[in-house]
Design a protein around this motif. Sequence first.
Motif, mmCIF file in Angstrom:
data_model
loop_
_atom_site.group_PDB
_atom_site.id
_atom_site.type_symbol
_atom_site.label_atom_id
_atom_site.label_comp_id
_atom_site.label_asym_id
_atom_site.label_seq_id
_atom_site.Cartn_x
_atom_site.Cartn_y
_atom_site.Cartn_z
ATOM 1 N N THR A 629 0.924 -1.274 -0.051
ATOM 2 C CA THR A 629 -0.020 0.018 0.085
ATOM 3 C C THR A 629 0.960 1.157 0.067
ATOM 4 N N GLY A 630 0.322 2.232 -0.341
ATOM 5 C CA GLY A 630 1.041 3.657 -0.477
ATOM 6 C C GLY A 630 1.967 3.866 -1.450
ATOM 7 N N VAL A 631 1.756 3.157 -2.565
ATOM 8 C CA VAL A 631 2.749 3.240 -3.715
ATOM 9 C C VAL A 631 2.523 4.794 -4.433
ATOM 10 N N GLU A 632 3.423 5.387 -4.215
ATOM 11 C CA GLU A 632 3.138 7.133 -4.698
ATOM 12 C C GLU A 632 4.077 7.449 -5.936
ATOM 13 N N THR A 633 5.311 6.488 -6.251
ATOM 14 C CA THR A 633 5.927 7.055 -7.266
ATOM 15 C C THR A 633 6.255 5.861 -8.171
ATOM 16 N N ALA A 634 6.536 5.940 -9.508
ATOM 17 C CA ALA A 634 6.889 4.755 -10.319
ATOM 18 C C ALA A 634 8.062 4.119 -9.931
ATOM 19 N N ALA A 635 8.998 4.693 -9.227
ATOM 20 C CA ALA A 635 10.403 4.035 -8.778
ATOM 21 C C ALA A 635 9.918 2.869 -7.850
ATOM 22 N N GLU A 636 9.237 3.377 -6.675
ATOM 23 C CA GLU A 636 8.771 2.396 -5.711
ATOM 24 C C GLU A 636 7.879 1.300 -6.381
ATOM 25 N N TYR A 637 7.182 1.541 -7.350
ATOM 26 C CA TYR A 637 6.183 0.365 -7.949
ATOM 27 C C TYR A 637 7.203 -0.621 -8.654
ATOM 28 N N SER A 638 8.161 0.006 -9.404
ATOM 29 C CA SER A 638 9.277 -0.772 -10.051
ATOM 30 C C SER A 638 9.871 -1.763 -9.223
ATOM 31 N N VAL A 639 10.285 -1.173 -7.999
ATOM 32 C CA VAL A 639 11.083 -1.915 -6.852
ATOM 33 C C VAL A 639 10.037 -3.160 -6.468
ATOM 34 N N LEU A 640 8.902 -2.885 -6.090
ATOM 35 C CA LEU A 640 7.894 -3.874 -5.498
ATOM 36 C C LEU A 640 7.694 -4.963 -6.781
ATOM 37 N N CYS A 641 7.624 -4.603 -7.932
ATOM 38 C CA CYS A 641 7.480 -5.519 -8.888
ATOM 39 C C CYS A 641 8.817 -6.640 -9.282
ATOM 40 N N GLU A 642 9.989 -5.917 -8.849
ATOM 41 C CA GLU A 642 11.015 -6.786 -8.767
ATOM 42 C C GLU A 642 11.118 -7.580 -7.789
ATOM 43 N N LEU A 643 10.617 -7.151 -6.785
ATOM 44 C CA LEU A 643 10.607 -8.161 -5.389
ATOM 45 C C LEU A 643 9.622 -9.271 -5.370
ATOM 46 N N GLY A 644 8.877 -9.274 -6.477
ATOM 47 C CA GLY A 644 7.646 -10.162 -6.845
ATOM 48 C C GLY A 644 6.295 -9.924 -5.898
ATOM 49 N N ILE A 645 6.087 -8.637 -5.854
ATOM 50 C CA ILE A 645 4.815 -8.519 -5.010
ATOM 51 C C ILE A 645 3.688 -8.912 -5.732
ATOM 52 N N GLY A 647 0.339 -7.643 -5.616
ATOM 53 C CA GLY A 647 -0.310 -6.497 -5.973
ATOM 54 C C GLY A 647 -0.025 -5.383 -5.187
ATOM 55 N N ALA A 648 -0.487 -4.191 -5.689
ATOM 56 C CA ALA A 648 0.032 -2.915 -4.808
ATOM 57 C C ALA A 648 -1.106 -1.786 -5.219
ATOM 58 N N MET A 649 -0.928 -1.004 -4.353
ATOM 59 C CA MET A 649 -1.955 0.108 -4.510
ATOM 60 C C MET A 649 -1.459 1.530 -3.957
ATOM 61 N N GLY A 650 -2.000 2.670 -4.458
ATOM 62 C CA GLY A 650 -1.650 3.889 -4.018
ATOM 63 C C GLY A 650 -1.783 4.973 -5.143
ATOM 64 N N TYR A 651 -1.687 6.102 -4.978
ATOM 65 C CA TYR A 651 -1.898 7.449 -6.079
ATOM 66 C C TYR A 651 -1.275 6.876 -7.144
ATOM 67 N N HIS A 652 -0.047 6.485 -7.133
ATOM 68 C CA HIS A 652 0.583 6.272 -8.505
ATOM 69 C C HIS A 652 -0.454 5.345 -9.297
ATOM 70 N N LEU A 653 -0.795 4.301 -8.714
ATOM 71 C CA LEU A 653 -1.635 3.552 -9.589
ATOM 72 C C LEU A 653 -3.038 3.568 -9.646
ATOM 73 N N GLY A 654 -3.751 4.491 -8.828
ATOM 74 C CA GLY A 654 -4.960 4.889 -9.033
ATOM 75 C C GLY A 654 -5.512 5.552 -7.648
ATOM 76 N N ARG A 655 -6.293 6.582 -7.830
ATOM 77 C CA ARG A 655 -6.663 7.476 -6.646
ATOM 78 C C ARG A 655 -7.942 6.781 -6.061
ATOM 79 N N PRO A 656 -8.369 6.962 -4.944
ATOM 80 C CA PRO A 656 -9.818 6.486 -4.576
ATOM 81 C C PRO A 656 -10.602 7.418 -5.148
ATOM 82 N N PHE A 657 -11.933 6.610 -5.747
ATOM 83 C CA PHE A 657 -13.123 7.244 -6.228
ATOM 84 C C PHE A 657 -14.271 6.828 -5.676
ATOM 85 N N ALA A 658 -15.470 7.617 -5.764
ATOM 86 C CA ALA A 658 -16.649 7.157 -5.222
ATOM 87 C C ALA A 658 -17.124 5.852 -5.859
ATOM 88 N N ALA A 659 -17.719 5.158 -5.038
ATOM 89 C CA ALA A 659 -18.386 3.843 -5.748
ATOM 90 C C ALA A 659 -19.105 3.930 -6.607
#
Length: 666
Positions: A629-645, A647-659
């Motif tokens: 959680t809390g992925v806010e930059t492309a660099a953070e997401y790239s590292v997480l993908c390399e680690l084999g995560i 799934g991830a979420m955060g403002y870099h991947l999608g902001r919350p929106f009304a259901a």
Amino acid sequence: MARKQNTLNRKQRGMATLRTILLVFTGSLLVILLVAVFITSFGYFRNYVSDQLAGHARDGATAIGLSLSNAIDGRDPVASASLIDAVFDSGRYLSISYLNFQGEPIASRAMTLNEVRVPAWFRSLADLPLPVAEAEVVRGWSRLGTVQVISHPGRAYRDLWRITIGLTASTAVIGGMGLFALFVLLRRTLSPLHALEDQAQALGQRDFRKRVVIKSTREINRVTDAMNQMADDLGQLFEGQARLIQHLRRINNEDPVTGLASRSAFDQRLKVEVETEEKAAPGVLILIQLADFLGYNQAYGRDDADRLLLRVASVIADFVTLHSGAFAGRRTGAEFAIFLPAAMPTDAGVWCRDLVAELDGVYADLASTRETAVHAGLAKTRKGRGAKDLMAAADEALRNAQGGGESGCQLADPEKDGHHNLETWRVIISQAIRQQNLSLWLQPMVNESRLLPLYHQVFSRIESAEGPLKAGIFVPLAERFGLIADLDRLLVQRVLERLAKFPDRPLSISLGNASVADETFRSDLLAQLERAGSLAGNLWIGISELAIHHHRTAVGLLVRALGRLGVPVLVDRFGVGGVPFSYLRNLRFQGVRIDHSFVHNIDSHEDNRFYLESVVAIAHSRGVRVFATGVETAAEYSVLCELGIDGAMGYHLGRPFAADNQLTGE
């Protein structure tokens, strides 16, 4: 994955078991053997009866022939007929005929087979031969004719029928006893296989506690011993990995002297709590410092100074446990920091003074005749004040408190109190629960290899006169007021209603710590999910690691009950609870969700990167998925993908929106 496993289980249930195969094969051989013995015995007795029947006919023909030749004048038809009638009336012959040499009958008697008292089908099956026995009638040197006799097969059929019944009964009894003995033998011999199957399934679910204690044949005993040894080895391996990851967490995030959060770990978590838009919540930061700690260290030595720090840290840790969501750390020397979410400055001031008084007592007891003092500075969060500004405000308040000399607390900018006091917040939250004034906001949990989100994390909002209030603001307050269980009931109701409309769009919620500990809430939650049926399988339920730490029994009951309903469960805010990682061995979680504080700047934070790499490896070895959680930059997401995560979420991947705006939000 669950559907694939269910399909595999159905296929396996459709296959024959080893015991069934052995029972059918060996039982078939036994039945075939008994049938062969029956057929052979039946054929032998049939031939024996047939021979007896033929012998009886020959004896009868010889006796009648001799009688007509010697005792009675065979040339006299009346006397001959009288003899044949007398013999025939005994009922043991089917026909008796006295023929001259031209083949013309002189005297004859015969009957039908209708009087044979055996089933017709058996008579057709046995079909005994009816041989014709002949004897010549002579007078002196003259040949008068021939006697032809056929014995009645009735008695032979009856004897053969009795023999057949006896053979059938004995075959059935022997066969039944043999099959039963075979069944018992196979069941006893193969009984460890069921335990081995259960153990293999437990190992597949990364449960290494199950052992096979049933003994059988030497070969099977060797297999069970090997499986038990493998389970022991895997269990020890996992324990070692769990200790390793706990050690890494302590190294990266704990102060080695006090066990509280290290300075960097505290600052990083404070930054997430204060600056993350979705989590930003009202709260108070407290900085505490022991006066003249350097002099104490020089006077008593480093060991005594460390013992003092440890005593102070213990008091602070006890203080933190009394306030939901609070956390503390050691910054440097004898300076400590505490963050109290959902705390009002007035209340925080009262708590701080009590805490300072207790710490002053501890310091004075250990410092003996030295002058001691404990000072604290408080600063509250407010809009536009980041973590650095909050820390600076608290530090300024601490300096002001130190200027007074005596132990005490100082609040930064007290004139800027917000207009919402605790009672106002209580009214706002209570009214929202009564009016069911709760809206859902969704944030996608994505995976780089999937087009659609794995699920959407649900955040709640309360509509107020000032606009929507985020969960990060009112949830800590609801925990404090004892309203979180009612709030979570309403949240679950709304989420299940949405799943009923969109069953193919999984959702995830996080339960409050007090809700998990509440037995009534757990019962209500399980009832709601049971009524939802298959929809419940599309709802991920998050339980905070802090709840696991403080309410282990309640969490265990809830996780097992949710597992029986097919509801996936994950560990929320993983890493901040300080709980030994071994709980994954005893509780069946489907996933862990890494806290923001470990993800923030992970591209430049080598310690957290190594820690998460170890978490991913150990979790995957137990079949547990890892989300960030809390992925806010492309660099953070790239590292997480390399680690084999997973799934991830955060403002870099999608902001919350009304259901209600999901289609546009996606």
